[in-house]
Design a protein around this motif. Structure first.
Motif, PDB file in Angstrom:
ATOM      1  N   ALA A 339      -0.056 -19.966  -8.474  1.00  0.00           N
ATOM      2  CA  ALA A 339      -1.082 -19.953  -9.523  1.00  0.00           C
ATOM      3  C   ALA A 339      -0.511 -20.580 -10.784  1.00  0.00           C
ATOM      4  O   ALA A 339       0.688 -20.469 -11.041  1.00  0.00           O
ATOM      5  CB  ALA A 339      -1.490 -18.517  -9.800  1.00  0.00           C
ATOM      6  N   LYS A 341       0.809 -21.036 -14.371  1.00  0.00           N
ATOM      7  CA  LYS A 341       1.521 -20.062 -15.218  1.00  0.00           C
ATOM      8  C   LYS A 341       0.618 -19.417 -16.271  1.00  0.00           C
ATOM      9  O   LYS A 341       0.749 -18.236 -16.575  1.00  0.00           O
ATOM     10  CB  LYS A 341       2.684 -20.766 -15.954  1.00  0.00           C
ATOM     11  CG  LYS A 341       3.949 -20.914 -15.143  1.00  0.00           C
ATOM     12  CD  LYS A 341       4.925 -19.798 -15.487  1.00  0.00           C
ATOM     13  CE  LYS A 341       6.243 -19.892 -14.743  1.00  0.00           C
ATOM     14  NZ  LYS A 341       6.147 -20.255 -13.338  1.00  0.00           N
ATOM     15  N   THR A 344      -1.299 -16.395 -14.811  1.00  0.00           N
ATOM     16  CA  THR A 344      -0.517 -15.160 -14.617  1.00  0.00           C
ATOM     17  C   THR A 344      -0.117 -14.575 -15.972  1.00  0.00           C
ATOM     18  O   THR A 344      -0.109 -13.353 -16.149  1.00  0.00           O
ATOM     19  CB  THR A 344       0.734 -15.403 -13.755  1.00  0.00           C
ATOM     20  OG1 THR A 344       1.425 -16.525 -14.284  1.00  0.00           O
ATOM     21  CG2 THR A 344       0.378 -15.676 -12.318  1.00  0.00           C
ATOM     22  N   LEU A 347      -3.046 -12.692 -17.330  1.00  0.00           N
ATOM     23  CA  LEU A 347      -3.213 -11.402 -16.660  1.00  0.00           C
ATOM     24  C   LEU A 347      -2.219 -10.377 -17.204  1.00  0.00           C
ATOM     25  O   LEU A 347      -2.578  -9.219 -17.469  1.00  0.00           O
ATOM     26  CB  LEU A 347      -3.051 -11.564 -15.138  1.00  0.00           C
ATOM     27  CG  LEU A 347      -3.233 -10.299 -14.293  1.00  0.00           C
ATOM     28  CD1 LEU A 347      -4.536  -9.578 -14.615  1.00  0.00           C
ATOM     29  CD2 LEU A 347      -3.166 -10.635 -12.799  1.00  0.00           C
ATOM     30  N   THR A 348      -0.982 -10.816 -17.407  1.00  0.00           N
ATOM     31  CA  THR A 348       0.026  -9.903 -17.975  1.00  0.00           C
ATOM     32  C   THR A 348      -0.419  -9.395 -19.343  1.00  0.00           C
ATOM     33  O   THR A 348      -0.281  -8.207 -19.651  1.00  0.00           O
ATOM     34  CB  THR A 348       1.391 -10.624 -18.085  1.00  0.00           C
ATOM     35  OG1 THR A 348       1.724 -11.114 -16.779  1.00  0.00           O
ATOM     36  CG2 THR A 348       2.484  -9.693 -18.564  1.00  0.00           C
ATOM     37  N   GLU A 351      -3.098  -6.803 -18.927  1.00  0.00           N
ATOM     38  CA  GLU A 351      -2.526  -5.536 -18.436  1.00  0.00           C
ATOM     39  C   GLU A 351      -1.884  -4.752 -19.573  1.00  0.00           C
ATOM     40  O   GLU A 351      -2.117  -3.551 -19.723  1.00  0.00           O
ATOM     41  CB  GLU A 351      -1.480  -5.816 -17.351  1.00  0.00           C
ATOM     42  CG  GLU A 351      -2.117  -6.255 -16.040  1.00  0.00           C
ATOM     43  CD  GLU A 351      -1.128  -6.886 -15.054  1.00  0.00           C
ATOM     44  OE1 GLU A 351      -1.502  -7.086 -13.905  1.00  0.00           O
ATOM     45  OE2 GLU A 351       0.016  -7.182 -15.464  1.00  0.00           O
ATOM     46  N   GLY A 392      -1.152 -18.357  -4.790  1.00  0.00           N
ATOM     47  CA  GLY A 392      -1.128 -17.949  -6.203  1.00  0.00           C
ATOM     48  C   GLY A 392      -2.409 -17.222  -6.583  1.00  0.00           C
ATOM     49  O   GLY A 392      -2.386 -16.191  -7.266  1.00  0.00           O
ATOM     50  N   GLU A 395      -2.454 -13.827  -5.070  1.00  0.00           N
ATOM     51  CA  GLU A 395      -1.605 -12.862  -5.785  1.00  0.00           C
ATOM     52  C   GLU A 395      -2.314 -12.309  -7.024  1.00  0.00           C
ATOM     53  O   GLU A 395      -2.238 -11.113  -7.323  1.00  0.00           O
ATOM     54  CB  GLU A 395      -0.270 -13.505  -6.175  1.00  0.00           C
ATOM     55  CG  GLU A 395       0.683 -13.557  -4.994  1.00  0.00           C
ATOM     56  CD  GLU A 395       1.866 -14.500  -5.217  1.00  0.00           C
ATOM     57  OE1 GLU A 395       2.644 -14.647  -4.254  1.00  0.00           O
ATOM     58  OE2 GLU A 395       1.991 -15.078  -6.329  1.00  0.00           O
ATOM     59  N   ILE A 396      -3.019 -13.191  -7.727  1.00  0.00           N
ATOM     60  CA  ILE A 396      -3.748 -12.733  -8.919  1.00  0.00           C
ATOM     61  C   ILE A 396      -4.839 -11.742  -8.524  1.00  0.00           C
ATOM     62  O   ILE A 396      -4.985 -10.671  -9.121  1.00  0.00           O
ATOM     63  CB  ILE A 396      -4.349 -13.932  -9.689  1.00  0.00           C
ATOM     64  CG1 ILE A 396      -3.214 -14.713 -10.364  1.00  0.00           C
ATOM     65  CG2 ILE A 396      -5.362 -13.464 -10.731  1.00  0.00           C
ATOM     66  CD1 ILE A 396      -3.673 -15.872 -11.206  1.00  0.00           C
ATOM     67  N   ARG A 399      -3.411  -8.453  -7.559  1.00  0.00           N
ATOM     68  CA  ARG A 399      -2.908  -7.715  -8.724  1.00  0.00           C
ATOM     69  C   ARG A 399      -4.070  -7.059  -9.477  1.00  0.00           C
ATOM     70  O   ARG A 399      -3.981  -5.903  -9.893  1.00  0.00           O
ATOM     71  CB  ARG A 399      -2.157  -8.682  -9.642  1.00  0.00           C
ATOM     72  CG  ARG A 399      -0.870  -8.113 -10.198  1.00  0.00           C
ATOM     73  CD  ARG A 399      -0.048  -9.217 -10.803  1.00  0.00           C
ATOM     74  NE  ARG A 399      -0.084  -9.174 -12.270  1.00  0.00           N
ATOM     75  CZ  ARG A 399       0.504 -10.088 -13.046  1.00  0.00           C
ATOM     76  NH1 ARG A 399       1.138 -11.125 -12.493  1.00  0.00           N
ATOM     77  NH2 ARG A 399       0.445  -9.986 -14.347  1.00  0.00           N
TER      78      ARG A 399
END
Ligand SMILES: [Zn+2]
Length: 485
Positions: A339, A341, A344, A347-348, A351, A392, A395-396, A399
């Motif tokens: 995915a 950068k 991600t 998303l961090t 979170e 990728g 994974e997102i 998550r």
């Protein structure tokens, strides 16, 4: 974590007195009627607080009482030609039904006032012995407010202003109009217990002081309740407990804001009184719970069916995204691309945003904003043809799915299987609009039959009939699905 403390009128860093353990007491209901939306709000606010503190690894011991002896219960019992005991039992059972449907966890300790009469008498006696209370010839016991210098510290009221508004009711033998009852001498038709002052029953405020000290010890880390309890109930609890023990009662006082109905104060006399059961007739319990966390717990909350409709749309969006995520994750062959950068990283940020909002005085409104950021992010991944098939992207999505499972346990919403929620919601909306679900299912079968027979005129006619009923039909590889427009 920052928590607003009514006592200091500011946000303070919350740390429990004993590391890792939180003692928390919240005033429960007076069991004389069905719970209304104000009770629902308070229950949800403190339920989220308990769940969140536990999610941080704290061991929370949570007590919430039932007031089962009170003027209102006695009045209701007389009206219904029943007993206080039967009335309170009936409404405690109703409380559990409503709260279970709202996904409120049971408190660890759920004492009833009538189980603590002995402790209350001991406390009142001790207050008399230390000069903070007095008994009257007719068997009442009053707390001597002027004997407790800090009286008014929680609500920010001073004695002079209280004195101006205080009256002594006929038949009361108070030394001072400010004084409040710890014990009420027996009156005909009331439940009574023996005491050193003759038969009688406790005043309302006394029970919380007696039960919280007995069950949790002093000081409490958090004492909570609705804003309407700040004065006089919590002010009086502080006076009783601190005058008797010489110890601080609670380190934090947390109060949730009022609920307004269509921008007006809710009251029985205005006729705008809404019970939780009334609301469950209109929307799903999870929608109500979601609605209650869409605003910060200290803000006033404006209830209306329009606001519920908005909440319903909001939570539906979340579940629709989760359902689609499940489908994509289940049915995709993945290409080995990572995915981007920035996705991600985004998303961090979302979170950590969720937890920052919760740490900031339990700001569920802001926390939900970050969850919607994740819903949009999932949407972007699934709409991007390349990304939705890449490792990728997978994974997102995974998550985000795992995040929602974690947030569900904290917020007490989003914990239904997405497909089940969407179907249940659809059926609720159908019932609300008077759409007969079995008729819809029958028409869909007939439409399927017509299409099989290549009778497209008939299948179009059925589709129009469904549309005129307010039903939307979508054809999917798994067959036709319907929803309420
Ligand atoms: Zn209380």
């Amino acid at each position: 974590m920052q928590l607003f403390n009514t006592l200091s009128r500011s946000k303070e860093t919350f740390t429990p007195l004993t590391e890792g353990r939180v003692n928390m007491y919240v005033c429960g209901i007076t069991a004389y009627d069905y719970c209304h939306i104000g009770h629902a709000r308070s229950a949800v606010v403190f339920d989220v607080m308990v769940r969140y503190l536990r999610s941080k690894g704290l061991e929370v011991r949570f007590a919430r009482n039932f007031t089962d002896v009170d003027d209102k219960i006695i009045k209701r019992a007389n009206e219904e030609n029943s007993t206080s005991e039967a009335v309170s039992e009936k409404y405690i059972a109703a409380f559990y039904e409503d709260m279970d449907r709202l996904n409120i966890l049971r408190a660890d300790l759920e004492p009833k006032a009538t189980q603590y009469i002995g402790e209350m008498i001991t406390l009142a006696k001790h207050l008399i012995d230390t000069g903070h209370a007095y008994a009257t010839p007719s068997g009442d016991v009053y707390f001597r407010v002027r004997s407790f210098a800090p009286y008014g510290k929680l609500s920010g009221r001073n004695l002079e202003e209280l004195q101006a508004g205080a009256r002594v009711a006929p038949g009361e033998e108070k030394e001072d109009p400010l004084d409040f009852a710890l014990w009420k001498g027996a009156k005909p038709g009331e439940p009574t217990w023996d005491s050193p002052w003759g038969p009688g029953r406790p005043g309302w405020h006394l029970e919380c002081s007696a039960m919280s000290e007995d069950l949790l010890g002093l000081p409490l880390d958090i004492h909570g309740g609705g804003q309407d309890l700040v004065f006089p109930h919590h002010e009086n609890e502080i006076a009783q407990t601190e005058a008797a023990s010489g110890k601080e009662f609670s380190r934090f006082w947390v109060h949730n804001g009022f609920v307004q109905i269509n921008s007006e104060k809710m009251s029985k006399s205005l006729g705008n009184f809404v019970t939780i059961r009334d609301i469950f007739g209109y929307c799903l319990p999870e929608v109500l719970r979601y609605f209650l966390i869409t605003s910060h717990y200290r803000s006033p909350l404006d209830y209306s069916t329009e606001a519920l409709d908005e909440a319903e749309k909001g939570i539906r969006r979340v579940y629709a995204a989760l359902a689609q995520t499940e489908d994509v994750l289940a049915g995709t062959k993945w290409s080995p691309a990572a995915a981007p950068k920035e996705l991600t990283g985004e998303l961090t940020d979302l979170e950590s945003g969720f937890f920052q909002a919760m740490e900031d005085d339990l700001n569920t409104a802001a926390a939900l904003g970050h969850l919607f950021g994740m819903v949009r992010l999932a949407g972007r991944v699934m709409e991007d043809k390349g990304l939705r098939k890449s490792i990728g992207g997978k994974e997102i999505l995974e998550r985000i799915q795992a995040n929602f499972a974690e947030y569900a346990s904290i917020l007490g919403v989003f914990d239904t299987a997405p497909a089940e929620f969407l179907t249940t919601l659809r059926d609720k909306k159908a019932a609300r609009k008077g759409i007969d679900a079995s008729k819809v299912e029958g028409l869909l079968v007939a439409r399927q039959e017509a299409r099989k027979n290549k009778d497209f005129a008939e299948s179009d006619r059925i589709r129009d009939e469904l549309a005129s009923m307010g039903v939307e039909v979508k054809d999917t590889p798994a067959g036709a699905v319907w929803d309420v427009a």
